[in-house]
Motif scaffolding. Sequence first.
Motif, PDB file in Angstrom:
ATOM      1  N   ASP A 201      -1.908  -6.931   2.594  1.00  0.00           N
ATOM      2  CA  ASP A 201      -0.730  -6.067   2.454  1.00  0.00           C
ATOM      3  C   ASP A 201      -1.196  -4.639   2.134  1.00  0.00           C
ATOM      4  O   ASP A 201      -1.861  -4.401   1.124  1.00  0.00           O
ATOM      5  N   ALA A 202      -0.844  -3.708   2.985  1.00  0.00           N
ATOM      6  CA  ALA A 202      -1.302  -2.322   2.816  1.00  0.00           C
ATOM      7  C   ALA A 202      -0.758  -1.687   1.547  1.00  0.00           C
ATOM      8  O   ALA A 202      -1.357  -0.743   1.010  1.00  0.00           O
ATOM      9  N   ASP A 203       0.372  -2.173   1.045  1.00  0.00           N
ATOM     10  CA  ASP A 203       0.982  -1.582  -0.151  1.00  0.00           C
ATOM     11  C   ASP A 203       0.491  -2.224  -1.446  1.00  0.00           C
ATOM     12  O   ASP A 203       0.873  -1.788  -2.535  1.00  0.00           O
ATOM     13  N   THR A 205      -1.690  -2.780  -4.470  1.00  0.00           N
ATOM     14  CA  THR A 205      -2.711  -2.042  -5.215  1.00  0.00           C
ATOM     15  C   THR A 205      -3.650  -3.016  -5.913  1.00  0.00           C
ATOM     16  O   THR A 205      -3.353  -4.208  -6.055  1.00  0.00           O
TER      17      THR A 205
END
Length: 303
Positions: A201-203, A205
């Motif tokens: 998932d690119a979002d 953190t």
Amino acid sequence: MSSNKTNSDDLIFKNLFYGSFWVLIFAPLIVALMQYFFVGYIVDFNDPDSWEDIVKTYNFPIELTKILGGITAMLGLLYRSRQTSTQILKSQQQLDLSIRAEEIKRDEFQLELVKSGFEDVFDTLKDKNNSRVKWIKAAKILLHTLEIEKHIKTDIGIKDYKFYKERLRIQLYEALQLETSPGVFQSLPAQFFYGVENWQDADLTLEQAAIQAHPVSDVQCEDINKILPDPIVTALLPESVTTIFDFLEGYDPEMNELLSEVEYRDGDYMSAHGFKQGPAKYIHHRRKFKVLNGEIHVRDNNN
């Protein structure tokens, strides 16, 4: 070569010994007969009083017998000594062959363990899973397999071991990276190693991945009728990650030297046919031109 020379030397000493032996038998006898023929009248064998002159009269053949006897004895001792040395050498060679055969057999067994161990490591990690348990398993198998190297004795065994080791390194290098486009790889994101399912998932953190990897455990009372669940930790064990990637980072200079020994030559691309056309033209172009600041330049002789 050494064995043939030893056999040749033994044959020389054998011929010298037997030759000297027959000379010892016949030479004094011939000399004594010749002396008897020419001066035998000096000694009257029918007169016992003249027998004491025999030693003086036939002193030369007697002394010759002593000298030849000493030479023959010396050659006999040398010949026997060389026979003993040859037998010891052959025994040592047989022992060395036996030891080498045992080492080869033992190395074959060790290499089977190496091959199996490296295959297990790759099979465990090839699907890019981030299972804590599987990474620990792979790291332990890898460490145990690498330890086998010290038990391999023969040159061919060491060479085969390095081949299996380098093959695993190449396989893991491809498996533990992301292929962003055909032939282009980049590192797995740090979120992957927290063992979370949504690591792509690119979002996501790192802080969020860390929290997911260490969920808050519910406090439960001890109950004899229930099995309490263990705390769930998905983050990969740092030692297992270090083991795998240290292995990937390391390299065997000898493997690189194999490529450096290949002659990088500019073939005649005009005469290349079939499957060699593309490679030949590439090598020709690569040797002739270079790219600098986005522009094509002709290479000079020193660059």
